[in-house]
Every structure is written in structure tokens, then in C-alpha cells.
Design an enzyme around this catalytic site. Sequence first.
Site, short mmCIF file in Angstrom:
data_model
loop_
_atom_site.label_atom_id
_atom_site.label_comp_id
_atom_site.label_asym_id
_atom_site.label_seq_id
_atom_site.Cartn_x
_atom_site.Cartn_y
_atom_site.Cartn_z
N TYR A 247 28.57 29.39 45.31
CA TYR A 247 27.47 29.67 44.38
C TYR A 247 26.45 30.47 45.19
O TYR A 247 26.00 30.00 46.25
CB TYR A 247 26.81 28.39 43.89
CG TYR A 247 27.58 27.60 42.87
CD1 TYR A 247 27.87 28.13 41.62
CD2 TYR A 247 28.01 26.29 43.14
CE1 TYR A 247 28.57 27.40 40.67
CE2 TYR A 247 28.71 25.55 42.20
CZ TYR A 247 28.98 26.11 40.97
OH TYR A 247 29.67 25.38 40.03
N ASP A 275 31.47 32.01 36.15
CA ASP A 275 31.38 31.52 34.77
C ASP A 275 30.22 30.55 34.57
O ASP A 275 30.14 29.88 33.54
CB ASP A 275 32.70 30.86 34.34
CG ASP A 275 33.12 29.71 35.26
OD1 ASP A 275 32.34 29.37 36.17
OD2 ASP A 275 34.22 29.16 35.06
N HIS A 367 35.20 26.82 33.65
CA HIS A 367 34.50 25.73 34.33
C HIS A 367 34.87 24.38 33.75
O HIS A 367 34.06 23.45 33.66
CB HIS A 367 32.98 25.94 34.24
CG HIS A 367 32.25 25.65 35.52
ND1 HIS A 367 32.19 26.54 36.57
CD2 HIS A 367 31.54 24.56 35.94
CE1 HIS A 367 31.47 26.03 37.55
NE2 HIS A 367 31.09 24.82 37.20
#
Length: 495
Positions: A247, A275, A367
Site C-alpha cells: 500500500y 483495488d 479485494h
Amino acid sequence: MARVVTTQEISKHAIPEDLWIVVDNTVYDLTEFAPEHPGGADIIHRYAGKDASTAYAEVHAPSLIKSSLHCSKIIGTLDPSSITDEWAKSPPSVSKYSIDGKPPLENLINTHDFVAAARQSITPKTWAFYSSAATDLNTKARNNSAYTDIGLRPRILVDVKNVDTRTTMLGQNMSVPIFCAPAAMAKMVHPDGEKGIAKGCKKIGIPQCISTNASFPIQEIFDSVKGNDNYGQFEGESKLPIFFQLYVDKQRHKSEALLKHVEELGVKAIFLTVDAPVPGKREADERVKADESLITPMSGAKAKNDAKGGALGRIMGSYIDAGVSWNDLPWLRKCTKLPLVLKGVQTAMDARRAMENGVDAIVLSNHGGRSLDTAPAPILVLLELQKCCPEIFDKMEVYVDGGVMRGTDIFKALCLGAKSVGIGRGFLFALNYGPEGVEKYVDILKDELETTMRMMGVTDLSQVHPGMLNTKAVDHLIPDAEDHPYAKWRPKARI
């Protein structure tokens, strides 16, 4: 001067309506707090009128109870001279094989059994965090049910005495086309956390992808699987292939330092999550209060509760940069020489763009249904790629992540061009039984895949192809192009 309290007096306060416990020689009144305990009231009730120091230390930081409770809830200090052998005994342990606990590992025969066992035995907050998905959970359900709408076309009279499930992923060997997808805070379900998953993955011979929000620093996960023991059944290989899920931090220098660190450790690829620019609304997770002592060491994210609720995904994802775009791929390439994988592609348009940008591989994923409800199931996106941009399968590897529960699901994904499948929640539920649970979970799916291959007349994964499937039940759901087939309206652009 603090009041000194005897064990005889403490023992009198051992019911839910009047509940004292001892932690580190301090006596607390938890009558009001117990129903609100993020881990459930049961564990506090079990130690009512007793010393809970050991159980407390297994989960919480030493200072948490003092900083969380109002000083009025501190009764005093324990009188050590009053301790008797009877009082010092731990409460009777609840059999882990009781009707309310998890069944023995040997009783589990499919992946659904692992889900049921976890629901019975992990804490309410852990279950809420792992099982929750966006809003009405349609995508989460569709991820799996879409597989059942695709039929198999078995072939007969083929010699299938011997079948081989081995393949590769980004050049890494794997005993079965499954990789452990990144999932946050695995320690919530088992003290070994990601280290336990790593041990299981190494033993069975499949790669693991570590989340930025892992419970342990990645160095510790690497260290947990050091040694000369074999990686699966691959002779001469002793290292577990580890990928790293990224991330991007709003403070880019933190991501740059992390990428440098993981590359030096020996990570094999970077999986950039695309996503979830922001966390989805996961209502089950919001409803259960978070344990505010939770922190993830690599991202530095901390759990807390606020006016919206206690969703760990929302609160602990606040550091994620929602401004990441295609324009940032050159920056990522400068940060690392490792293969770059985009995790979370959901349309043929973005798959083609990833190819045009020189991305090494893509993961078709939504996800786990946790980001945007009614987004398409990954197996249907795989069909969309075959329909709209089949050329990408010759340019980069394609993986599917989401909804895989059976060996037949894996087989169908491979027939449509996926190189391997990722599983996230399943490995967390398997970890409920430690590394042995991870091994058995993969063994179950491997056995089911081998059975499917034999029934389909296939002895090697290189023999699979789309003609082995009947997709007519879902073909009408697959888009032809970026534009809507008949609605041509366009809003007047403001930007």
C-alpha cells in the site's frame, strides 16, 4: 496509600454483575467494562475473582489496562501474603473440542469446514474483521457462486494414473497453483501470525505474499522459515518464495524505504494493491469495537474506535495514498528492480493498460468483495480478458484471487488462462490450527484438483484450455467493450 486487597475479598467479586480481576498485582473492577471488551466478555468472566495476568499478557501491551480504565476502577493492590494454592490455580480450561469450540483438525475435510471452525472459535472482532465485506456482501457471495455457473466438460478413457499439479509463478516453483494472498494482521487468529502461514507454505511448497499490514516485521517472517529443510518436494530448494504487497504511504519516503528493505531481504516481487484507494464500507467490522492496542509494525497503523465504529480496515488504512495513479508506475520502477504485479484489476481496459505499461503480471481481484459491492467476480473478469484482450496472456502472467473454495474452482480458472490462484481468508482460517492447519488446507485443495484433473482426462496443467468449460450460463454477463452496448448518454464534464 494504595489499598491492599486480599484474595479472599477478591474471590467474593466473581460474577458478571460484580466482577474484579487482578492484572500485574493490581486489582480492577471490570463489571462495566466486560460487556464492551473487544475480545468478548467470556475471557474476562473466566477470570472473575482471579489473577488474569498471564492471559492478559498474551494479547495486550502491559500499559494498556492502566491507560484504558478510569482510575476509579482500580480497587487497590494484591496482598501477596493472602495468596493460596487454590486461588492461584488457573480457571478450568474449556475443551477446545467441545460443542462450542473448534473440532479437531483431522475432522476437517473441506475448506468450508475451516470457515465453520473459525466462526465458532475465534473472537467476535477477529471474525468480523476477516469475514466482513463491502455493504450488502453481493460481490463476496458472487466471487464464489460465479464458479458454480461455469460447467465442466469431462473427457473419458484417458490414462490418468499419474497427474502433476506443479507449475511456476514469476519463475518460482510451486507444488500446486495456489499462492497465499496478502491478508492483514494474521496474529489476530493465532500467535504465530504470518510466521505460522510461512511455515505451512514452505512445507507444502507454495509462495506467500506478505501484507504491508502484517502483524510482524517482514524480517521476522523471513527469519521464521530460515533453514535447510526443503521447500515442498523441490529437491535442493530451501527458500520460501515471498512476495510483498504494497500500500503506497501518503508519506512516499516511507514506501521507498520499505521497498528497499524488502528487496534487500530477498522478496521476489512487489504486488501493488490497486483495488482499494480507500477502504470499503465493511459494516460487520464497524459494529464490533476494535482493540486499540493493535498496531502493524511495517505501516505503523494503529487501531482505534470513532463515531463511525471500529472497522480495522477503515481506521488502519488511513495512511494509504488515494492519489496513486498510472503516472506513479515509473516512480515505483525507480524504487525497486523487482517484478511489479498489479493486484486488483477488474476490467479488460485496465488489464490492457497494465500490459502497455510493462507490468509483469496482474491479479484479477476485488479485494475479496471488501472494497466495492457489485464489482465483478474475478472469474468473470478472466472471461472478459479472453473476450476483449486475449493478447495479454502472451505478454504477462494473470492470476485470480477471490472466491476459490474447491479444486474445481482452481481448474476452471486455469482453463481460462490464469497461471495460479490466490487465497486470502482461507489461509487465515487455516491458521486457526497453526502451520499444520495451513498444510492440511492446501492438501485438501490439491487433492480436489488432482481428482478434477483425472475426471477431466488431464495429467498435466499444460493440457488445460477453455474448451474444457461450458460458460454459456455466464456469457451474457461478459462486457464486449468499454462503452455500454446501447446507453450512449454522457454527462457534461466539469474537469
